[in-house]
Design a protein around this motif. Structure first.
Motif, PDB file in Angstrom:
ATOM      1  N   ARG A  54       0.808  -1.217   0.000  1.00  0.00           N
ATOM      2  CA  ARG A  54       0.000   0.000   0.000  1.00  0.00           C
ATOM      3  C   ARG A  54       0.841   1.267   0.000  1.00  0.00           C
ATOM      4  O   ARG A  54       0.355   2.330  -0.348  1.00  0.00           O
ATOM      5  N   LEU A  55       2.075   1.182   0.441  1.00  0.00           N
ATOM      6  CA  LEU A  55       2.973   2.338   0.389  1.00  0.00           C
ATOM      7  C   LEU A  55       4.399   1.863   0.521  1.00  0.00           C
ATOM      8  O   LEU A  55       4.668   0.714   0.881  1.00  0.00           O
ATOM      9  N   SER A  78     -10.796   1.174   3.395  1.00  0.00           N
ATOM     10  CA  SER A  78     -10.305   1.775   2.156  1.00  0.00           C
ATOM     11  C   SER A  78     -10.508   0.845   0.968  1.00  0.00           C
ATOM     12  O   SER A  78     -10.894   1.282  -0.122  1.00  0.00           O
ATOM     13  N   ARG A  86      -0.454   7.744   5.381  1.00  0.00           N
ATOM     14  CA  ARG A  86      -0.969   8.108   4.060  1.00  0.00           C
ATOM     15  C   ARG A  86      -0.890   9.615   3.820  1.00  0.00           C
ATOM     16  O   ARG A  86      -1.423  10.114   2.831  1.00  0.00           O
TER      17      ARG A  86
END
Length: 251
Positions: A112-113, A233, A181
């Motif tokens: 995700r990151l 999400s 985020r």
């Protein structure tokens, strides 16, 4: 993938514990945060013990007086309550950099990151600022609820105050993935308000568990917050036609 509700949110601290126990690569971060918690708890216990050991001797040496007993008990209550609040605030600030690193590791492993680890002190001061802002906002909210006592809605004050406390407990742990985020402070609160039911469920479990388990479950609670944010999400991305990534709890 269904939209999560209140009771679904209540499960996520336990799902976080399960996830933490199953992923040994997260243990070093959890152990460091636990060490910080144990040290802080030892300091708080030492202060409380010094007070408790000193107050009775003074009480009996000077003779028992109603005023002395009342003031002593009241001071003890304020000291314990204030100590718990300070313990929670300082603990999250000091342990925050380790929990932040654990969060980024979880989110990076889920694709995700990309991990962007920052130095301890940079993360420490950022966490201190967030804690102070959240605490001031929490006090303002509780003072606003207190105004209900002077209106016909006084009956609802305990419910509003409890719901506000539960919500801020949830934010305390959901903040880690949201900050990772790069979501700004007030936007993080808005994000949780838009998903109030699962957030309140998540906070409700923590509200009753954390005073008992304290820092023993803090890393698990943060893991649960990451999993909850990830599930919410992913559900919203699916509804908007985005690419659906599987969540870490297997859903």
């Amino acid at each position: 993938m269904k939209q999560l509700g209140f009771f679904d949110g209540m499960r996520y601290p336990l799902l976080g514990l399960k996830h933490l126990l199953a992923h040994r690569e997260l243990w070093p971060y959890a152990v460091k945060s636990l060490v910080v918690g144990i040290i802080l708890f030892a300091l708080l216990a030492a202060i409380a013990a010094a007070f408790l050991l000193g107050f009775p001797s003074k009480l009996f040496s000077d003779g028992i007086e109603v005023k002395t007993v009342f003031l002593g008990c009241f001071s003890l209550f304020l000291g314990v309550a204030g100590g718990i609040v300070i313990f929670a605030l300082i603990g999250n600030v000091v342990a925050g950099p380790y929990l932040e690193a654990m969060t980024e590791r979880m989110m990076a492993d889920a694709g995700r990151l990309k991990e962007t680890p920052r130095g301890y002190w940079m993360a420490f001061w950022a966490g201190a600022g967030n804690q102070l802002a959240r605490f001031v906002l929490f006090l303002g909210m509780q003072l606003g609820f207190f105004g209900a006592y002077f209106t016909p809605a006084a009956f609802f004050h305990p419910l509003l105050a409890a719901a506000g406390s539960v919500f801020f407990v949830a934010i305390e742990h959901l903040e880690y993935p949201l900050e990772a985020r790069s979501i700004a402070f007030f936007d993080r609160i808005h994000w949780a308000l838009k998903r109030a039911m699962p957030a309140l469920g998540f906070g409700t479990t923590l509200f009753f568990v954390m005073p008992v388990a304290g820092f023993l479950l803090l890393p698990a609670a943060v893991c649960g917050g990451v999993l909850l944010e990830q599930h919410l999400s992913a559900t919203e991305e699916a509804k908007e036609g985005g690419v659906l990534r599987p969540t870490s709890d297997g859903r």
